[in-house]
Design an enzyme around this catalytic site. Structure first.
Site, short mmCIF file in Angstrom:
data_model
loop_
_atom_site.label_atom_id
_atom_site.label_comp_id
_atom_site.label_asym_id
_atom_site.label_seq_id
_atom_site.Cartn_x
_atom_site.Cartn_y
_atom_site.Cartn_z
N THR A 279 -8.94 0.19 -76.13
CA THR A 279 -8.26 1.55 -75.87
C THR A 279 -9.49 2.02 -74.82
O THR A 279 -10.42 1.39 -74.63
CB THR A 279 -8.77 2.54 -77.19
OG1 THR A 279 -9.99 2.87 -77.20
CG2 THR A 279 -8.29 2.17 -78.65
N ASP A 280 -8.94 3.16 -73.96
CA ASP A 280 -9.58 3.82 -73.02
C ASP A 280 -10.84 4.59 -73.85
O ASP A 280 -10.69 4.66 -75.23
CB ASP A 280 -8.92 4.42 -71.99
CG ASP A 280 -9.66 4.76 -70.84
OD1 ASP A 280 -10.85 4.72 -70.98
OD2 ASP A 280 -8.77 5.05 -69.81
N TYR A 281 -11.72 5.11 -73.14
CA TYR A 281 -12.72 5.88 -74.00
C TYR A 281 -12.47 7.17 -74.68
O TYR A 281 -11.96 7.99 -74.31
CB TYR A 281 -13.72 6.43 -72.69
CG TYR A 281 -15.18 6.81 -72.68
CD1 TYR A 281 -16.18 5.84 -72.12
CD2 TYR A 281 -15.48 7.74 -73.53
CE1 TYR A 281 -17.45 6.35 -72.11
CE2 TYR A 281 -16.78 7.90 -73.74
CZ TYR A 281 -17.85 7.15 -73.14
OH TYR A 281 -19.32 7.36 -73.10
#
Length: 755
Positions: A279-281
């Site tokens: 996932t992104d942040y």
């Protein structure tokens, strides 16, 4: 015949070797997973950071979690000493599973290269691949084995700040660059100590955010996805990328992080991707604000969709076990994700040697040395785009007295641009330093600040995040402008270094107005009024609105943010030691109202004729032309090139044939120079409407002054294919137009038929 047999045998042996290696890996990982508890498995899906980088969340109790086997990887940690200590903690866990260490190595590591949008302006795949290879060499010498790069998002909206991190508006050029970057990072063997795993981002369509506002909604048809946005991701994966990052935006009403069609049906089933998805942040957690449910619900959805590793949010760590008990996720889904993460660690050689990237001797010799700096200077010079050069004011003469004016003439923090998280800012060479290095102490250089980045202190502070100060001057605009005009009047030529600061573009740096800030433009107007020749050295991370500048200044050299050797490279270009050869990978609009503006648009049923002026009942504006100020592929040189007529070896082809295309290009100027010869194709009649032109090939060639070179291309059936509304990838019989030129606007034309 012998050559064909040899190639077949070689291919067969390589295939069997790869199969044997994968079998060995799968056996090792399967045996390890049989020993793992559910807590240890979930721990491998947890990616933490020790500091905030692209969000407000900061991981806590990292050391305790490492010892407990609750961490699969860490990012934003570097140096062999620090990574060795962290890895030693991971090896204190029951099964001693090593952690993976990542970093945002975007356009260089310690030695910074131009921002990716600037790199794309080189149109030089060998150079781009080498930049990624050199970045991997440096980063792995400092303990890092995983990079969150390349960003391959197509963007046609320069208001979006992250356009700076991508390769522009075109799917063909973007795909070539995506593949080159992956090959540079990963090399031929991920287990080599100087290669690192790439992470392709942001999957998918992130660059098409509505209004150019970061993290915003994206909505488009499948046929547009397949033809105009998805190919660079596919090209990067075909080049062997080991991981991919889900984007923040939604697709068809479902955030990418939990979009099963995207992460499973398309990515794994249709494209056959075998790596893992991160996932992104805090991407999982942010689905709560999307309205997708509470933290347990959204993390279960993410895992079910095909997300494998949770960046920073720790939703997997804290909820998956409960969701398993409540049958909201399955053991098979957890095992799938764990296996993919462990596969990556195996491929990187971490099970064989957890400390293979912790060689302190490498860190002493392979980071920021004379070789990397020389290459940084070379690639920077090739990224510059000469937008205007009235009366050949450039290159400058060393005999001229110059006045150097602007808030960016002597600012080390802003030379490398956004996403330069690993740079040592004091190493960067400023414009003033570069000019002094070129001209020596004997040549007089007058200098003045002239203006701040913004008049408003709040806006100035917004342009100076991550410690990249703008060195704000507390004098009034009037006082600084008066000083600049006074010294400029005593010069033969004025060099004005203006534009954006490094963090005015990049993540969460969207702008609704993309011109040069008003106070800087007022300075430029005052300099023009002196009557002295004015050269605008433009610092920017995105296309800007430069209508006034183009009409009033003598020369514009777009230098983007050029990296560690920015000042030296700019001076080289200003004084003709290097000849600008960059070409735009993203169109520059005339004003914000044109956005999105891009070269490969489609015609309407009432297209503008192309003649100057407004046309009633045609698709155009009352107040501005349809065409951009500077089109895709545009870029001048200190020399000039003349294109001959296109020559085809035949005017029709069948599916199994090719058409040979050639064009003569003559250097008609006074300098040797490089030209990017661009080939475009138009499908004139289709079952679906087709763009007015599409880039299908290009060649960057050095042509000496007075020399004529014949540039050859081949057109095959694959150059004519596209995705129909039924998502069939086909080429349709009929008329085609081939165009060749030095940019997307000025082209020679010829026609052929597909029979």
């Amino acid at each position: 015949m012998k050559k064909i047999t040899f190639l077949f045998v070689l291919s067969f042996l390589l295939h069997n070797l790869s199969f044997a290696q994968n079998t060995k890996r799968d056996q090792f990982v399967s045996a390890l997973m049989k020993k793992m508890t559910i807590d240890e498995k979930i721990g491998q899906l947890n990616l933490l950071t020790g500091e905030a980088t692209t969000g407000s969340a900061v991981s806590s109790d990292v050391e305790l979690k490492l010892k407990a086997g609750k961490v699969g990887g860490i990012f934003s940690l570097s140096t062999p000493e620090k990574i060795r200590k962290a890895q030693e903690l991971a090896l204190q866990s029951r099964l001693k599973i090593p952690a993976i260490f990542g970093m945002d190595v975007i356009h260089g590591y310690r030695t910074m290269f131009p921002i990716p949008l600037g790199m794309s302006a080189t149109w030089d795949m060998d150079l781009i691949e080498k930049s990624a290879k050199m970045a991997a060499q440096e980063a792995t010498a400092d303990g890092i084995s995983w990079t969150f790069s390349p960003m391959v998002d197509i963007s046609r909206d320069p208001r979006w700040g992250r356009a700076s991190e991508g390769s522009g508006e075109d799917v063909f050029l973007g795909s070539k660059i995506a593949a080159a970057m992956v090959k540079g990072y990963q090399g031929k063997d991920l287990a080599e100590k100087n290669t690192m795993m790439a992470c392709v981002k942001h999957f998918a369509l992130y660059g098409a955010a509505e209004g150019g506002r970061d993290y915003n909604t994206t909505d488009m048809s499948r046929v547009r996805m397949y033809n105009e946005y998805l190919p660079p991701y596919k090209a990067a994966l075909d080049a062997g990328a080991g991981s991919i990052m889900a984007s923040f935006n939604e697709i068809d009403g479902i955030p990418a992080t939990a979009n099963k069609w995207l992460l499973t049906d398309l990515l794994r089933k249709e494209w056959g991707f075998k790596g893992f998805v991160v996932t992104d942040y805090t991407g999982n957690n942010e689905m709560i604000d999307h309205g997708m449910g509470d933290i347990q619900t959204v993390t279960a959805k993410a895992l079910h969709a095909g997300s494998d590793m949770d960046m920073v949010g720790e939703g997997f760590l804290n909820t998956l076990k409960k969701s398993l008990v409540e049958k909201k996720v399955t053991q098979a889904e957890i095992d799938r994700a764990v296996r993919l993460v462990l596969n990556a660690k195996y491929e990187l050689g971490l099970f064989e040697d957890p400390f293979r990237y912790c060689d302190e001797n490498r860190a002493k010799t392979e980071i920021y040395n004379s070789q990397t700096r020389a290459f940084s200077r070379e690639v920077a010079s090739k990224s510059f785009v000469l937008l205007k050069n009235k009366n050949n004011i450039l290159p400058l003469k060393t005999s001229q007295k110059i006045a150097v004016v602007g808030p960016l003439i002597n600012n080390k923090e802003n030379m490398a641009g956004t996403w330069s998280v690993s740079e040592v800012r004091t190493n960067s060479i400023t414009l003033m330093e570069g000019l002094r290095n070129t001209l020596g102490e004997k040549t007089e250089i007058l200098q003045a600040r002239g203006a701040n980045i913004y008049t408003d202190p709040t806006m100035d502070a917004n342009a100076a995040v991550f410690g990249k100060t703008t060195d704000r001057d507390n004098r009034s605009d009037e006082e600084m402008l008066f000083e600049a005009v006074r010294i400029a009047k005593n010069a033969d030529v004025i060099v004005a270094a203006l534009g954006e600061s490094a963090e005015m573009s990049g993540e969460s740096s969207s702008r609704s107005q993309i011109d040069i800030p008003e106070n800087q433009r007022n300075l430029l107007k005052a300099l023009v009024k002196t009557g002295k020749p004015v050269v605008l050295v433009l610092f920017t991370g995105r296309p800007l609105v430069l209508t006034w500048e183009n009409e009033n200044v003598d020369a514009i050299l777009n230098v983007w943010f050029a990296g560690s050797e920015a000042g030296n490279a700019i001076a080289d270009a200003l004084y003709g030691k290097t000849i600008p050869s960059g070409k735009l990978s993203m169109s520059f609009p005339r004003n914000e109202g044109q956005i999105p503006v891009y070269y490969n648009h489609k015609n309407t049923g009432r297209p503008h004729s192309g003649k100057p002026g407004y046309e009633k009942f045609r698709s155009n504006y009352l107040d501005v032309a349809n065409e951009p100020l500077f089109p895709f592929g545009y870029g001048l040189s200190y020399t000039t090139f003349e294109y001959g007529d296109i020559k085809l070896d035949k005017t029709s082809m069948t599916e199994g044939q090719q058409i040979k295309v050639s064009v003569d290009v003559k250097n008609t100027g006074n300098y040797d120079g490089e030209e990017v010869v661009q080939l475009y194709i138009r499908d004139k009649v289709g079952s679906n409407t087709r763009p007015v032109k599409e880039l299908k090939d290009f060649k960057k060639v050095l042509i000496k002054k007075g020399e004529t070179k014949t540039i050859d291309f081949s057109i095959s059936i694959n150059d004519l294919k596209y995705y129909t509304n039924e998502l069939q990838y086909i080429a349709e019989k009929g008329e085609f137009e081939v165009m060749i030129g030095g940019d997307s606007d000025k082209v020679k034309k010829a026609g052929f038929d597909l029979k």
